[in-house]
Motif scaffolding. Sequence first.
Motif, PDB file in Angstrom:
ATOM      1  N   ARG A  52       0.806  -1.022   0.066  1.00  0.00           N
ATOM      2  CA  ARG A  52       0.005  -0.019   0.029  1.00  0.00           C
ATOM      3  C   ARG A  52       0.976   1.337  -0.026  1.00  0.00           C
ATOM      4  O   ARG A  52       0.384   2.258  -0.432  1.00  0.00           O
ATOM      5  CB  ARG A  52      -0.790   0.012   1.195  1.00  0.00           C
ATOM      6  CG  ARG A  52      -2.116   0.898   1.029  1.00  0.00           C
ATOM      7  CD  ARG A  52      -3.065   0.855   2.318  1.00  0.00           C
ATOM      8  NE  ARG A  52      -2.608   1.120   3.479  1.00  0.00           N
ATOM      9  CZ  ARG A  52      -3.229   1.042   4.724  1.00  0.00           C
ATOM     10  NH1 ARG A  52      -4.589   0.303   4.368  1.00  0.00           N
ATOM     11  NH2 ARG A  52      -2.788   1.345   5.825  1.00  0.00           N
ATOM     12  N   LYS A 150      -2.447   7.186   1.304  1.00  0.00           N
ATOM     13  CA  LYS A 150      -2.178   7.511   2.534  1.00  0.00           C
ATOM     14  C   LYS A 150      -0.927   8.441   2.478  1.00  0.00           C
ATOM     15  O   LYS A 150       0.215   7.913   2.578  1.00  0.00           O
ATOM     16  CB  LYS A 150      -1.856   6.137   3.340  1.00  0.00           C
ATOM     17  CG  LYS A 150      -1.827   6.316   4.961  1.00  0.00           C
ATOM     18  CD  LYS A 150      -2.000   4.897   5.555  1.00  0.00           C
ATOM     19  CE  LYS A 150      -1.835   5.015   6.878  1.00  0.00           C
ATOM     20  NZ  LYS A 150      -2.914   5.522   7.573  1.00  0.00           N
ATOM     21  N   TYR A 154      -2.873  14.628   6.481  1.00  0.00           N
ATOM     22  CA  TYR A 154      -3.880  14.212   7.320  1.00  0.00           C
ATOM     23  C   TYR A 154      -4.480  15.479   8.145  1.00  0.00           C
ATOM     24  O   TYR A 154      -5.055  14.988   9.011  1.00  0.00           O
ATOM     25  CB  TYR A 154      -3.207  13.075   8.054  1.00  0.00           C
ATOM     26  CG  TYR A 154      -3.755  11.565   7.529  1.00  0.00           C
ATOM     27  CD1 TYR A 154      -3.765  11.440   6.208  1.00  0.00           C
ATOM     28  CD2 TYR A 154      -4.442  10.891   8.280  1.00  0.00           C
ATOM     29  CE1 TYR A 154      -3.864  10.232   5.674  1.00  0.00           C
ATOM     30  CE2 TYR A 154      -4.724   9.575   8.044  1.00  0.00           C
ATOM     31  CZ  TYR A 154      -4.459   9.295   6.514  1.00  0.00           C
ATOM     32  OH  TYR A 154      -4.797   8.097   5.985  1.00  0.00           O
ATOM     33  N   GLU A 183     -15.420   6.083   5.032  1.00  0.00           N
ATOM     34  CA  GLU A 183     -14.570   5.677   6.166  1.00  0.00           C
ATOM     35  C   GLU A 183     -14.415   6.654   7.227  1.00  0.00           C
ATOM     36  O   GLU A 183     -14.897   7.492   7.212  1.00  0.00           O
ATOM     37  CB  GLU A 183     -13.136   5.163   5.191  1.00  0.00           C
ATOM     38  CG  GLU A 183     -12.427   6.393   5.028  1.00  0.00           C
ATOM     39  CD  GLU A 183     -11.054   6.375   4.235  1.00  0.00           C
ATOM     40  OE1 GLU A 183     -10.601   5.446   4.120  1.00  0.00           O
ATOM     41  OE2 GLU A 183     -10.612   7.275   3.443  1.00  0.00           O
ATOM     42  N   PRO A 185     -11.708   8.735   9.738  1.00  0.00           N
ATOM     43  CA  PRO A 185     -10.264   9.271   9.291  1.00  0.00           C
ATOM     44  C   PRO A 185      -9.040   8.618   9.274  1.00  0.00           C
ATOM     45  O   PRO A 185      -8.181   8.826   8.688  1.00  0.00           O
ATOM     46  CB  PRO A 185     -10.253  10.752  10.428  1.00  0.00           C
ATOM     47  CG  PRO A 185     -11.641  10.709  11.077  1.00  0.00           C
ATOM     48  CD  PRO A 185     -12.385   9.255  10.912  1.00  0.00           C
ATOM     49  N   THR A 186      -9.028   7.482  10.339  1.00  0.00           N
ATOM     50  CA  THR A 186      -7.969   6.682  10.052  1.00  0.00           C
ATOM     51  C   THR A 186      -8.375   4.970  10.317  1.00  0.00           C
ATOM     52  O   THR A 186      -7.796   4.250  11.005  1.00  0.00           O
ATOM     53  CB  THR A 186      -7.064   6.824  11.517  1.00  0.00           C
ATOM     54  OG1 THR A 186      -7.803   6.658  12.611  1.00  0.00           O
ATOM     55  CG2 THR A 186      -6.172   8.567  11.558  1.00  0.00           C
ATOM     56  N   SER A 187      -9.543   4.766   9.698  1.00  0.00           N
ATOM     57  CA  SER A 187     -10.201   3.307   9.963  1.00  0.00           C
ATOM     58  C   SER A 187     -11.293   3.095   8.669  1.00  0.00           C
ATOM     59  O   SER A 187     -11.786   3.875   8.089  1.00  0.00           O
ATOM     60  CB  SER A 187     -10.885   3.414  11.246  1.00  0.00           C
ATOM     61  OG  SER A 187     -12.104   4.250  11.135  1.00  0.00           O
ATOM     62  N   THR A 210      -6.105  -2.711   5.549  1.00  0.00           N
ATOM     63  CA  THR A 210      -5.308  -3.955   5.762  1.00  0.00           C
ATOM     64  C   THR A 210      -6.150  -4.838   6.842  1.00  0.00           C
ATOM     65  O   THR A 210      -6.276  -6.109   6.786  1.00  0.00           O
ATOM     66  CB  THR A 210      -4.080  -3.835   5.951  1.00  0.00           C
ATOM     67  OG1 THR A 210      -3.829  -3.185   7.435  1.00  0.00           O
ATOM     68  CG2 THR A 210      -3.079  -3.193   5.033  1.00  0.00           C
ATOM     69  N   THR A 211      -6.650  -4.166   7.947  1.00  0.00           N
ATOM     70  CA  THR A 211      -7.438  -4.862   8.940  1.00  0.00           C
ATOM     71  C   THR A 211      -8.558  -5.394   8.436  1.00  0.00           C
ATOM     72  O   THR A 211      -9.053  -6.475   9.022  1.00  0.00           O
ATOM     73  CB  THR A 211      -7.683  -3.452   9.979  1.00  0.00           C
ATOM     74  OG1 THR A 211      -6.311  -3.021  10.397  1.00  0.00           O
ATOM     75  CG2 THR A 211      -8.064  -4.469  11.415  1.00  0.00           C
ATOM     76  N   SER A 247      -5.242  -0.625  11.817  1.00  0.00           N
ATOM     77  CA  SER A 247      -4.119  -1.520  12.242  1.00  0.00           C
ATOM     78  C   SER A 247      -4.117  -1.361  13.817  1.00  0.00           C
ATOM     79  O   SER A 247      -4.071  -2.441  14.591  1.00  0.00           O
ATOM     80  CB  SER A 247      -2.878  -0.959  11.587  1.00  0.00           C
ATOM     81  OG  SER A 247      -3.008  -1.372  10.328  1.00  0.00           O
TER      82      SER A 247
HETATM   83  N1  PLP Z   1      -8.702   4.729   6.225  1.00  0.00           N
HETATM   84  C1  PLP Z   1      -7.799   5.441   6.456  1.00  0.00           C
HETATM   85  C2  PLP Z   1      -8.092   6.770   6.075  1.00  0.00           C
HETATM   86  C3  PLP Z   1      -6.758   5.416   7.189  1.00  0.00           C
HETATM   87  O1  PLP Z   1      -5.975   6.069   7.554  1.00  0.00           O
HETATM   88  C4  PLP Z   1      -6.598   4.066   7.864  1.00  0.00           C
HETATM   89  C5  PLP Z   1      -5.525   3.719   8.712  1.00  0.00           C
HETATM   90  O2  PLP Z   1      -4.869   4.567   9.061  1.00  0.00           O
HETATM   91  C6  PLP Z   1      -7.708   2.912   7.384  1.00  0.00           C
HETATM   92  C7  PLP Z   1      -8.727   3.318   6.562  1.00  0.00           C
HETATM   93  C8  PLP Z   1      -7.464   1.699   8.088  1.00  0.00           C
HETATM   94  O3  PLP Z   1      -6.360   1.193   7.541  1.00  0.00           O
HETATM   95  P1  PLP Z   1      -5.548  -0.184   8.188  1.00  0.00           P
HETATM   96  O4  PLP Z   1      -6.450  -1.167   8.450  1.00  0.00           O
HETATM   97  O5  PLP Z   1      -4.593  -0.688   7.129  1.00  0.00           O
HETATM   98  O6  PLP Z   1      -4.684   0.540   9.348  1.00  0.00           O
END
Ligand code: PLP
Length: 280
Positions: A52, A150, A154, A183, A185-187, A210-211, A247
């Motif tokens: 990624r 990514k 941010y 989604e 902001p970080t998930s 990825t999670t 993650s």
């Molecule tokens: N979506 C966004 C915008 C993210 O920044 C993240 C991770 O920080 C995710 C989704 C989840 O990704 P991952 O499960 O790979 O951490």
Amino acid sequence: MRVLALLDGTQADPDSPLIRVDDLGLMRGDGVFETILVVDGKPRELGPHLDRLARSAALLDLPDPDRAGFERAVDVVLANWSGGREIALKLVMTRGVEGGDGTPTAFALGMDIGPKVHAQRAEGLAAVTLDRGIEPGLMERAPWLLLSAKSLSYAVNMAALREAERRGASEVVFTTSSGSVLEGPTSTVVVARGKTLTTPPHSLGLLPGTTQAALFRAAARAGWTVEVEPVAVDDLYDADAVVLASSVRKLTRVHTLDGKALPDSAGVHAELVELYESEY
Ligand code: PLP
């Protein structure tokens, strides 16, 4: 505890200056990153995270990341870690210094995981829906917006989290203006209904998680139906569970959305956590 390593395999002091003030990562947020969970010395989904990182770099027209260098830096962080069982391991690559020869700035930084993460994993959280201002098709139509990359930019995501706090919540579910779930902001958002898990398609401009992918692999093996389909905000209110997958936080259940309590999802959440952990 923090351990910092460079791609040539050397360690650096995380408390000393490393980045030049004219680094474009600092000046413009021009770069890419990944955050990886390490448990008991084993990085989770390292391959998909490195894939990624390369995908994000390509979207930003950055050079292909030095994969062997990042793997070397990860090894150095792990070999020198003497903190807790879990590490949040950040990989960063910027466009390098302004007017330079284009050599990226890159490093791997291992950090402890804070108490807030542990609390959210255990107790779940309240989220609010916020309009992200993007509509289906925008990612293809306007690739310069870097949707689904990514990137280090941010600040918008962090501003959304502060807005959530102002509204008495701690997380965000971004939506399109027409009420489709995007989604966090970080998930990644995952919805459970019966034995079906659904997540919105990343073609909407979302980061492929990825999670979520690891959870879907485990769930499919255990006989669940896993689907990548648009999800309407209204569908979140009567789902069996609404989960934010990322993650470091792993799977966090949303217990309250826009001030309304969601159906109790503690049991389903525990089942999903067990499935996810079975991957490791
Ligand atoms: N979506 C966004 C915008 C993210 O920044 C993240 C991770 O920080 C995710 C989704 C989840 O990704 P991952 O499960 O790979 O951490």
